[in-house]
Design a protein around this motif. Structure first.
Motif, short mmCIF file in Angstrom:
data_model
loop_
_atom_site.label_atom_id
_atom_site.label_comp_id
_atom_site.label_asym_id
_atom_site.label_seq_id
_atom_site.Cartn_x
_atom_site.Cartn_y
_atom_site.Cartn_z
N MET A 290 7.06 -3.06 8.36
CA MET A 290 6.95 -4.24 7.55
C MET A 290 5.49 -4.63 7.33
O MET A 290 5.15 -5.22 6.31
CB MET A 290 7.73 -5.38 8.19
CG MET A 290 7.87 -6.58 7.31
SD MET A 290 8.60 -6.25 5.72
CE MET A 290 10.14 -7.06 5.87
N ASP A 291 4.64 -4.32 8.29
CA ASP A 291 3.22 -4.62 8.13
C ASP A 291 2.61 -3.88 6.95
O ASP A 291 1.79 -4.43 6.22
CB ASP A 291 2.43 -4.28 9.40
CG ASP A 291 2.67 -5.27 10.51
OD1 ASP A 291 3.06 -6.42 10.19
OD2 ASP A 291 2.47 -4.91 11.68
N PHE A 292 3.03 -2.63 6.74
CA PHE A 292 2.52 -1.85 5.63
C PHE A 292 2.92 -2.48 4.29
O PHE A 292 2.10 -2.58 3.37
CB PHE A 292 3.01 -0.40 5.72
CG PHE A 292 2.52 0.46 4.59
CD1 PHE A 292 1.18 0.84 4.52
CD2 PHE A 292 3.38 0.86 3.58
CE1 PHE A 292 0.73 1.61 3.48
CE2 PHE A 292 2.93 1.64 2.53
CZ PHE A 292 1.59 2.02 2.48
N VAL A 293 4.15 -2.92 4.19
CA VAL A 293 4.63 -3.56 2.96
C VAL A 293 3.84 -4.84 2.71
O VAL A 293 3.42 -5.12 1.57
CB VAL A 293 6.15 -3.86 3.05
CG1 VAL A 293 6.62 -4.69 1.88
CG2 VAL A 293 6.93 -2.57 3.15
N HIS A 294 3.61 -5.61 3.74
CA HIS A 294 2.84 -6.84 3.62
C HIS A 294 1.41 -6.55 3.14
O HIS A 294 0.89 -7.24 2.26
CB HIS A 294 2.81 -7.57 4.97
CG HIS A 294 2.21 -8.92 4.90
ND1 HIS A 294 0.96 -9.18 5.38
CD2 HIS A 294 2.67 -10.09 4.40
CE1 HIS A 294 0.67 -10.46 5.19
NE2 HIS A 294 1.70 -11.03 4.58
N LEU A 295 0.79 -5.51 3.68
CA LEU A 295 -0.56 -5.16 3.27
C LEU A 295 -0.60 -4.66 1.83
O LEU A 295 -1.53 -4.99 1.07
CB LEU A 295 -1.14 -4.10 4.22
CG LEU A 295 -1.47 -4.58 5.62
CD1 LEU A 295 -1.90 -3.42 6.51
CD2 LEU A 295 -2.54 -5.66 5.60
N VAL A 296 0.38 -3.88 1.43
CA VAL A 296 0.43 -3.38 0.04
C VAL A 296 0.62 -4.55 -0.92
O VAL A 296 -0.03 -4.62 -1.97
CB VAL A 296 1.55 -2.33 -0.12
CG1 VAL A 296 1.82 -2.02 -1.58
CG2 VAL A 296 1.19 -1.06 0.62
N LEU A 297 1.49 -5.49 -0.58
CA LEU A 297 1.70 -6.65 -1.44
C LEU A 297 0.44 -7.50 -1.53
O LEU A 297 0.10 -8.00 -2.61
CB LEU A 297 2.87 -7.48 -0.93
CG LEU A 297 4.25 -6.88 -1.17
CD1 LEU A 297 5.31 -7.67 -0.40
CD2 LEU A 297 4.57 -6.86 -2.65
N ARG A 298 -0.24 -7.67 -0.42
CA ARG A 298 -1.48 -8.44 -0.44
C ARG A 298 -2.54 -7.74 -1.29
O ARG A 298 -3.29 -8.38 -2.04
CB ARG A 298 -2.01 -8.65 0.98
CG ARG A 298 -3.13 -9.67 1.01
CD ARG A 298 -3.71 -9.89 2.38
NE ARG A 298 -2.70 -10.09 3.41
CZ ARG A 298 -2.99 -10.11 4.70
NH1 ARG A 298 -4.23 -9.96 5.12
NH2 ARG A 298 -2.05 -10.31 5.59
N TYR A 299 -2.59 -6.42 -1.19
CA TYR A 299 -3.52 -5.63 -2.01
C TYR A 299 -3.21 -5.80 -3.50
O TYR A 299 -4.11 -6.01 -4.31
CB TYR A 299 -3.43 -4.16 -1.59
CG TYR A 299 -4.31 -3.24 -2.38
CD1 TYR A 299 -5.69 -3.27 -2.25
CD2 TYR A 299 -3.76 -2.32 -3.27
CE1 TYR A 299 -6.50 -2.42 -2.97
CE2 TYR A 299 -4.55 -1.47 -4.00
CZ TYR A 299 -5.92 -1.52 -3.85
OH TYR A 299 -6.71 -0.67 -4.57
#
Length: 115
Positions: A1-10
């Motif tokens: 889930m951290d990866f998805v959060h980082l991609v969305l923030r990017y």
């Protein structure tokens, strides 16, 4: 889930770059118009912002006041950008143009400085 959060923030930051970059190019060229890059950028910001809010709220540590203000500012920016683009206006009024730039700066300031 951290990866998805980082991609969305990017993606959210790329949306901001499109909105601010489109505004800056318009200002530096002296045309005072809005372009489709700004329209797509604000659409990306709204979409990713809503999903990011859902992720943060599900985790239980959301600042609802800050995120509500950010959503309201982004929605206002979307209307201010979308109407001239959809009506294919070659130029917007100077007050509208500078108010949009100011609102872009205020929205970024809320994101950065409101903890």
């Amino acid at each position: 889930m951290d990866f998805v959060h980082l991609v969305l923030r990017y993606l959210h930051l790329l949306g901001f770059a499109a909105v601010f970059g489109g505004w800056l190019v318009s200002w530096l060229s002296g045309r005072f118009n809005f372009n489709t890059a700004m329209l797509y950028g604000i659409a990306v910001q709204l979409a990713t912002g809503i999903v990011l809010y859902g992720i943060v709220a599900a985790a239980g540590d959301a600042n609802h006041a800050k995120l509500g203000v950010k959503f309201l500012l982004a929605l206002l920016l979307a209307v201010m950008i979308a109407i001239p683009v959809w009506k294919k206006r070659d130029k917007v009024a100077a007050g509208h143009f500078w108010a949009t730039g100011g609102l872009i700066a205020v929205t970024a300031g809320v994101a950065v400085f409101w903890q």
